[in-house]
Write an enzyme that holds these catalytic residues in place. Structure first.
Site, PDB file in Angstrom:
ATOM      1  N   ASP A 155     -36.478  -0.316 -27.334  1.00 57.28           N
ATOM      2  CA  ASP A 155     -36.065   0.872 -26.582  1.00 57.28           C
ATOM      3  C   ASP A 155     -34.545   0.982 -26.574  1.00 57.28           C
ATOM      4  OD1 ASP A 155     -36.782   2.959 -24.424  1.00 57.28           O
ATOM      5  OD2 ASP A 155     -35.305   1.716 -23.386  1.00 57.28           O
TER       6      ASP A 155
ATOM      7  N   GLU B   3     -35.659   2.320 -31.479  1.00 56.82           N
ATOM      8  CA  GLU B   3     -35.565   3.708 -31.030  1.00 56.82           C
ATOM      9  C   GLU B   3     -34.120   4.183 -31.140  1.00 56.82           C
ATOM     10  OE1 GLU B   3     -35.699   6.815 -27.382  1.00 56.82           O
ATOM     11  OE2 GLU B   3     -34.838   4.821 -27.230  1.00 56.82           O
TER      12      GLU B   3
HETATM   13  C1  QV4 Z   1     -30.094   9.154 -12.044  1.00 57.80           C
HETATM   14  C2  QV4 Z   1     -29.150  10.302 -12.427  1.00 57.80           C
HETATM   15  C3  QV4 Z   1     -27.974   9.770 -13.236  1.00 57.80           C
HETATM   16  C4  QV4 Z   1     -27.278   8.704 -12.416  1.00 57.80           C
HETATM   17  C5  QV4 Z   1     -28.262   7.617 -11.956  1.00 57.80           C
HETATM   18  C6  QV4 Z   1     -27.560   6.672 -10.993  1.00 57.80           C
HETATM   19  O1  QV4 Z   1     -29.852  11.266 -13.238  1.00 57.80           O
HETATM   20  O2  QV4 Z   1     -27.066  10.802 -13.576  1.00 57.80           O
HETATM   21  O3  QV4 Z   1     -26.309   8.099 -13.203  1.00 57.80           O
HETATM   22  O4  QV4 Z   1     -29.421   8.190 -11.311  1.00 57.80           O
HETATM   23  O5  QV4 Z   1     -28.390   5.637 -10.621  1.00 57.80           O
HETATM   24  C7  QV4 Z   1     -34.531   7.783 -14.575  1.00 57.80           C
HETATM   25  C8  QV4 Z   1     -34.249   9.162 -13.985  1.00 57.80           C
HETATM   26  C9  QV4 Z   1     -32.745   9.438 -13.976  1.00 57.80           C
HETATM   27  C10 QV4 Z   1     -32.044   8.340 -13.188  1.00 57.80           C
HETATM   28  C11 QV4 Z   1     -32.367   7.012 -13.878  1.00 57.80           C
HETATM   29  C12 QV4 Z   1     -31.756   5.822 -13.150  1.00 57.80           C
HETATM   30  O6  QV4 Z   1     -34.910  10.156 -14.758  1.00 57.80           O
HETATM   31  O7  QV4 Z   1     -32.511  10.700 -13.361  1.00 57.80           O
HETATM   32  O8  QV4 Z   1     -30.640   8.572 -13.235  1.00 57.80           O
HETATM   33  O9  QV4 Z   1     -33.804   6.813 -13.892  1.00 57.80           O
HETATM   34  O10 QV4 Z   1     -32.291   5.710 -11.885  1.00 57.80           O
HETATM   35  C13 QV4 Z   1     -36.813   7.020 -19.266  1.00 57.80           C
HETATM   36  C14 QV4 Z   1     -36.640   8.454 -18.777  1.00 57.80           C
HETATM   37  C15 QV4 Z   1     -35.385   8.603 -17.949  1.00 57.80           C
HETATM   38  C16 QV4 Z   1     -35.389   7.572 -16.824  1.00 57.80           C
HETATM   39  C17 QV4 Z   1     -35.413   6.199 -17.495  1.00 57.80           C
HETATM   40  C18 QV4 Z   1     -35.376   5.047 -16.493  1.00 57.80           C
HETATM   41  O11 QV4 Z   1     -36.604   9.325 -19.880  1.00 57.80           O
HETATM   42  O12 QV4 Z   1     -35.373   9.918 -17.364  1.00 57.80           O
HETATM   43  O13 QV4 Z   1     -34.236   7.720 -16.001  1.00 57.80           O
HETATM   44  O14 QV4 Z   1     -36.650   6.083 -18.227  1.00 57.80           O
HETATM   45  O15 QV4 Z   1     -36.427   5.139 -15.595  1.00 57.80           O
HETATM   46  C19 QV4 Z   1     -31.380   9.148 -24.913  1.00 57.80           C
HETATM   47  C20 QV4 Z   1     -31.397   7.686 -25.332  1.00 57.80           C
HETATM   48  C21 QV4 Z   1     -32.803   7.177 -25.612  1.00 57.80           C
HETATM   49  C22 QV4 Z   1     -33.767   7.537 -24.463  1.00 57.80           C
HETATM   50  C23 QV4 Z   1     -33.714   9.055 -24.252  1.00 57.80           C
HETATM   51  C24 QV4 Z   1     -34.607   9.509 -23.118  1.00 57.80           C
HETATM   52  O16 QV4 Z   1     -30.582   7.475 -26.476  1.00 57.80           O
HETATM   53  O17 QV4 Z   1     -32.735   5.781 -25.778  1.00 57.80           O
HETATM   54  O18 QV4 Z   1     -32.380   9.447 -23.945  1.00 57.80           O
HETATM   55  N1  QV4 Z   1     -35.115   7.062 -24.719  1.00 57.80           N
HETATM   56  C25 QV4 Z   1     -35.604   5.747 -24.197  1.00 57.80           C
HETATM   57  C26 QV4 Z   1     -37.032   5.825 -23.680  1.00 57.80           C
HETATM   58  C27 QV4 Z   1     -37.064   6.597 -22.372  1.00 57.80           C
HETATM   59  C28 QV4 Z   1     -36.292   5.825 -21.323  1.00 57.80           C
HETATM   60  C29 QV4 Z   1     -35.113   5.127 -21.856  1.00 57.80           C
HETATM   61  C30 QV4 Z   1     -34.758   5.140 -23.186  1.00 57.80           C
HETATM   62  C31 QV4 Z   1     -34.401   4.248 -20.930  1.00 57.80           C
HETATM   63  O19 QV4 Z   1     -37.883   6.356 -24.650  1.00 57.80           O
HETATM   64  O20 QV4 Z   1     -38.398   6.813 -21.931  1.00 57.80           O
HETATM   65  O21 QV4 Z   1     -35.853   6.744 -20.291  1.00 57.80           O
HETATM   66  O22 QV4 Z   1     -35.119   2.995 -20.960  1.00 57.80           O
HETATM   67  O23 QV4 Z   1     -31.608   9.986 -26.045  1.00 57.80           O
END
Ligand code: QV4
Ligand code: CA
Length: 478
Positions: free
Chosen positions: A212, A248
């Site tokens: 990831d 990824e």
């Molecule tokens: C929030 C605010 C931020 C703030 C933060 C402060 O939005 O601005 O900085 O609080 O604590 C969740 C929430 C998100 C929150 C974050 C931390 O949605 O709002 O930030 O948690 O609390 C998944 C979801 C994300 C989720 C994350 C962790 O998609 O929404 O964040 O899990 O729970 C890029 C990357 C790529 C990524 C893609 C989505 O390059 O790597 O974005 N894809 C992978 C996974 C994806 C996962 C992650 C990465 C992180 O496939 O499912 O994100 O592990 O393109």
């Protein structure tokens, strides 16, 4: 002797690109948010008999419990430790699943979250899936253990510690992705903890990993961690077998980091594939595809992010919400020779669009499966290694192509009925269409197609069919 050495090197250098699928199998399915007990049963009842090679499972390790007030799916992308308990089940259930799936030749690929731990706003306490204590504020994770020394903040120079500009390589890799506490992967201690986590999974019988957020890790750090990994468990795999690695990296062009930087470590998720394929099926033909090399790519029509508006791809991505187009896309992918293919099994949620955005994109499981593709997985296994041949199109949205002399597929994505006699390249005989039915013993439960001695056959497909395509292959010859 020289020849022998050459073979050894070739073997080694290809290692982490191999799926390790059982002979004759070619595709994996992503069982997003499925429970381990359900997956074990699914392997024995359905996936094994229907020729699936493997499963990408949701992260098995301990994560933060997010109350939203209901628990979202994405809490599983916020690790708290590397202990194996999660909403999918216990460690004992995970072990039982791996054993039972491996025994029927369906291998397990773990979604490994190693770039970060939970979000900085995660609070302190034991609101975690195995009950380990952590404090996101002081960056203490007692279940590993990690302390503040194991995180990257000293190397991130943005105003708020977050990634602000994807054009700056250092920010993307050393700052926090959406607030997630970013691990210092250059540290021997951190590398050791991650390798121990992955090696534990390998010893249980896991066959490989999705890494990831690989874009957010330095390729050299990933390479070091991979070098610490054991060979796969010899109870199921030949000795010396390396785990499959697929990273990824979302690379749609136009960013500072490109997917090719990661080819040395293993395969890479090709996000252009689902985006372009979506355009093709939506009849926006004619764009250059420009994909990465086939032997470096892992491909899919949609993934758990972009089926709900997270991650990459945008409006062209096909999902189960448009089942007819989706099935065309999945069938096309499985018939086409490119890449290692992954189909998606997820769950339905009730969407609620506010200003064009689904505000319910966070909703977690439980699930209903949707599996309309089993016979196409067998098609892909049957034509594995065969050339892409006998392309035909009507100049519009009726297309057909073959795979050597083993399989042939025809799509009618026009608004009028199709009636065409095409060269299939297949041996003469009567074939059973594996989309409308299947071969059962000596009979066919679907449409029959007669291939003449010259290899031609007549195909009629109604424009109103829910599945407007026909697929035949030599293992479904009557
Ligand atoms: C929030 C605010 C931020 C703030 C933060 C402060 O939005 O601005 O900085 O609080 O604590 C969740 C929430 C998100 C929150 C974050 C931390 O949605 O709002 O930030 O948690 O609390 C998944 C979801 C994300 C989720 C994350 C962790 O998609 O929404 O964040 O899990 O729970 C890029 C990357 C790529 C990524 C893609 C989505 O390059 O790597 O974005 N894809 C992978 C996974 C994806 C996962 C992650 C990465 C992180 O496939 O499912 O994100 O592990 O393109
Ligand atoms: Ca990072």
């Amino acid at each position: 002797m020289k020849l022998l050495l050459l073979f050894v090197f070739v073997g080694l250098s290809c290692a982490q690109y191999n799926t390790n699928f059982r002979a004759g199998r070619t595709s994996m399915v992503h069982l997003f948010e499925w429970r381990w007990v359900d997956i074990a049963a699914e392997c024995e009842r359905y996936l094994g008999p229907n020729g699936f090679g493997g499963i990408q499972v949701s992260p098995p390790n301990e994560n933060i419990i997010v109350s939203n007030p209901w628990r979202p799916w994405y809490e599983r992308y916020q690790p708290v430790s590397y202990k194996l308990c999660s909403r999918s089940g216990t460690e004992a259930q995970f072990r039982d699943m791996v054993t039972r799936c491996n025994n029927v030749g369906v291998y397990i690929y773990v979604d490994a979250i190693i770039n970060h731990m939970c979000g900085s706003g995660g609070g302190a306490g034991t609101h975690s899936t195995c009950g380990s204590y952590f404090n996101a504020g002081t960056k203490e994770f007692s279940g590993v253990p990690y302390s503040s020394l194991d995180f990257n903040d000293n190397k991130c120079y943005t105003s708020n510690g977050e990634i602000q500009n994807y054009g700056d390589v250092n920010q993307v890799r050393n700052c926090r992705l959406v607030g997630l506490l970013d691990l210092a992967l250059e540290k021997d201690y951190v590398r050791g903890k991650i390798a121990a986590f992955l090696n534990n999974l390998i010893s249980i019988g896991v066959a490989g990993f999705r890494l990831d957020a690989a874009k957010h890790m330095w390729p050299g750090d990933i390479s070091n961690i991979i070098s610490r990994l054991s060979n796969l468990n010899t109870q199921w795999f030949p000795s010396g077998t390396r785990p499959l690695i697929f990273q990824e990296v979302i690379d749609l062009g136009g960013e500072a980091i490109s997917a090719s930087e990661y080819y040395g470590n293993g395969r890479v998720t090709e996000f252009k594939y689902g985006a372009k394929l979506g355009n093709v099926v939506r009849k926006n033909w004619g764009e250059g595809w420009g994909f990465m090399p086939s032997n470096r790519a892992l491909v899919f029509v949609d993934n758990h992010d972009n089926q709900r508006g997270h991650g990459a791809g945008g409006a062209s991505i096909l999902t189960f919400w448009e089942s007819r187009l989706y099935k065309i896309g999945v069938a096309f992918m499985l018939a086409h020779p490119y890449g290692v293919t992954r189909v998606m099994s997820s769950y339905r949620w009730s969407r609620n669009f506010v200003n064009g955005k689904d505000v319910n994109d966070w909703i977690g499981p439980p699930s209903n499966s949707d599996g309309s593709t089993k016979n196409m997985v067998i098609f892909r296994n049957t034509v594995d290694g065969q050339a892409f041949t006998n392309w035909w199109d009507n100049g519009g949205n009726q297309i057909a192509f073959g795979r050597g002399n083993r399989g042939f597929i025809v799509f009618n994505n026009e608004s009028w009925n199709m009636d065409a006699t095409l060269n299939t390249g297949l041996p003469a005989g009567t074939y059973c269409d594996v989309i409308s039915g299947q071969k059962e013993g000596t009979r066919c439960t679907g449409v029959q197609v007669t291939v003449s001695s010259t290899g031609s056959a007549r195909f009629t497909i109604s424009s109103s069919a829910e599945d407007p395509f026909i697929a035949i292959h030599v293992n479904a010859k009557l």
